[in-house]
Enzyme design. Sequence first.
Site, short mmCIF file in Angstrom:
data_model
loop_
_atom_site.label_atom_id
_atom_site.label_comp_id
_atom_site.label_asym_id
_atom_site.label_seq_id
_atom_site.Cartn_x
_atom_site.Cartn_y
_atom_site.Cartn_z
N MET A 17 0.81 -1.20 0.00
CA MET A 17 0.00 0.00 0.00
C MET A 17 0.85 1.26 0.00
O MET A 17 0.52 2.25 -0.66
CB MET A 17 -0.95 0.01 1.20
CG MET A 17 -2.04 -1.04 1.14
SD MET A 17 -3.29 -0.82 2.42
CE MET A 17 -2.29 -0.89 3.92
N ASP A 36 11.63 3.41 3.98
CA ASP A 36 11.37 2.00 4.23
C ASP A 36 12.62 1.40 4.86
O ASP A 36 13.75 1.84 4.56
CB ASP A 36 11.03 1.26 2.93
CG ASP A 36 10.26 -0.03 3.18
OD1 ASP A 36 9.06 -0.09 2.84
OD2 ASP A 36 10.87 -0.98 3.71
N ASP A 59 14.33 3.02 9.68
CA ASP A 59 13.58 2.24 10.66
C ASP A 59 12.78 3.24 11.49
O ASP A 59 13.35 4.05 12.21
CB ASP A 59 14.54 1.46 11.54
CG ASP A 59 13.84 0.64 12.63
OD1 ASP A 59 12.61 0.79 12.80
OD2 ASP A 59 14.52 -0.14 13.32
N VAL A 60 11.46 3.18 11.41
CA VAL A 60 10.63 4.20 12.05
C VAL A 60 10.77 4.20 13.57
O VAL A 60 10.45 5.20 14.23
CB VAL A 60 9.14 4.04 11.67
CG1 VAL A 60 8.93 4.31 10.18
CG2 VAL A 60 8.59 2.68 12.06
N ASN A 86 2.63 4.78 7.47
CA ASN A 86 2.18 3.55 6.82
C ASN A 86 3.01 2.33 7.26
O ASN A 86 2.53 1.20 7.22
CB ASN A 86 2.27 3.73 5.30
CG ASN A 86 1.84 2.52 4.53
OD1 ASN A 86 0.67 2.31 4.29
ND2 ASN A 86 2.80 1.71 4.11
N TYR A 151 -0.12 -7.83 17.37
CA TYR A 151 -0.45 -6.92 16.27
C TYR A 151 -1.74 -6.16 16.57
O TYR A 151 -1.81 -4.93 16.40
CB TYR A 151 -0.58 -7.72 14.97
CG TYR A 151 -0.92 -6.88 13.77
CD1 TYR A 151 0.03 -6.05 13.18
CD2 TYR A 151 -2.20 -6.93 13.20
CE1 TYR A 151 -0.28 -5.29 12.07
CE2 TYR A 151 -2.51 -6.17 12.08
CZ TYR A 151 -1.55 -5.35 11.52
OH TYR A 151 -1.86 -4.60 10.42
N THR A 186 -2.22 -7.11 -0.85
CA THR A 186 -0.81 -6.79 -0.65
C THR A 186 -0.11 -8.07 -0.19
O THR A 186 -0.77 -9.04 0.20
CB THR A 186 -0.61 -5.71 0.42
OG1 THR A 186 -1.03 -6.21 1.69
CG2 THR A 186 -1.40 -4.44 0.08
#
Length: 240
Positions: A17, A36, A59-60, A86, A151, A186
């Site tokens: 996405m 990403d 890496d967020v 995202n 999750y 996805t």
Amino acid sequence: MKLAGKVAIITGAGSGMGAQEARMFAAEGARVVITDIAGDACRAIAEEIGANAIAIEHDVADEAGWESVIGTTLNAFGKIDVLVNNAGLTRSDTFDNTDAAFLRRMLDVNIVGSFLGMKAVRGPMKDNGGGVIINIASGLAFTSLPGYFAYGVSKWGVRGMTRLGAKELSPDNIRVVTLTPGAIETPSLVPSVRENAAALIPLGRVGEADEFSRVVVFIASDDASYVSGAEFLIDGAMIC
């Protein structure tokens, strides 16, 4: 050209996405910063889009990494109008198989990573007169699915963070919205959902990434200028 002149950061945009969102943002006139953890993947998407996109391996969950993303974005494009949180970690595990280390990593990426993004863009957005933060949740933030304990916990947290963030950031004219994909085609789509889509989803099929991305574009655009703190399910009536 709904996003003409806007600058957007889209995390986790090396595939799925996020990649489609990046393509659609650019098609609608935005300049896009694609991040990403998979550097080669996000660079490939940026090369595909062309001059209006740059790629950053990121890496967020790394706070220092966010400083680099903000600095690179401002140096390249001069401002930040939109952040799409995202990026996310998806892995199935039952409650009994979930240990503290795995839960912490899930929360670090899916909640703390999004929080760090919100924190990082607030100053530049305020300086620019406002902006939009879009947090991507999951259908498992509205219901439960056995085997996705950690999750699901993390995505419920994303919903709460959006609502609180919308209140906190509104004085700076920053809108914060949750978008919730259902079964979208996805690589991370649960195979059993794809195989049983006709029975599970009232519209009888899984969604396409561009169907979800069109909603992201709308929320990021000035057409949604009075939308903040809201939650949108894009799931073919699967959870209603």
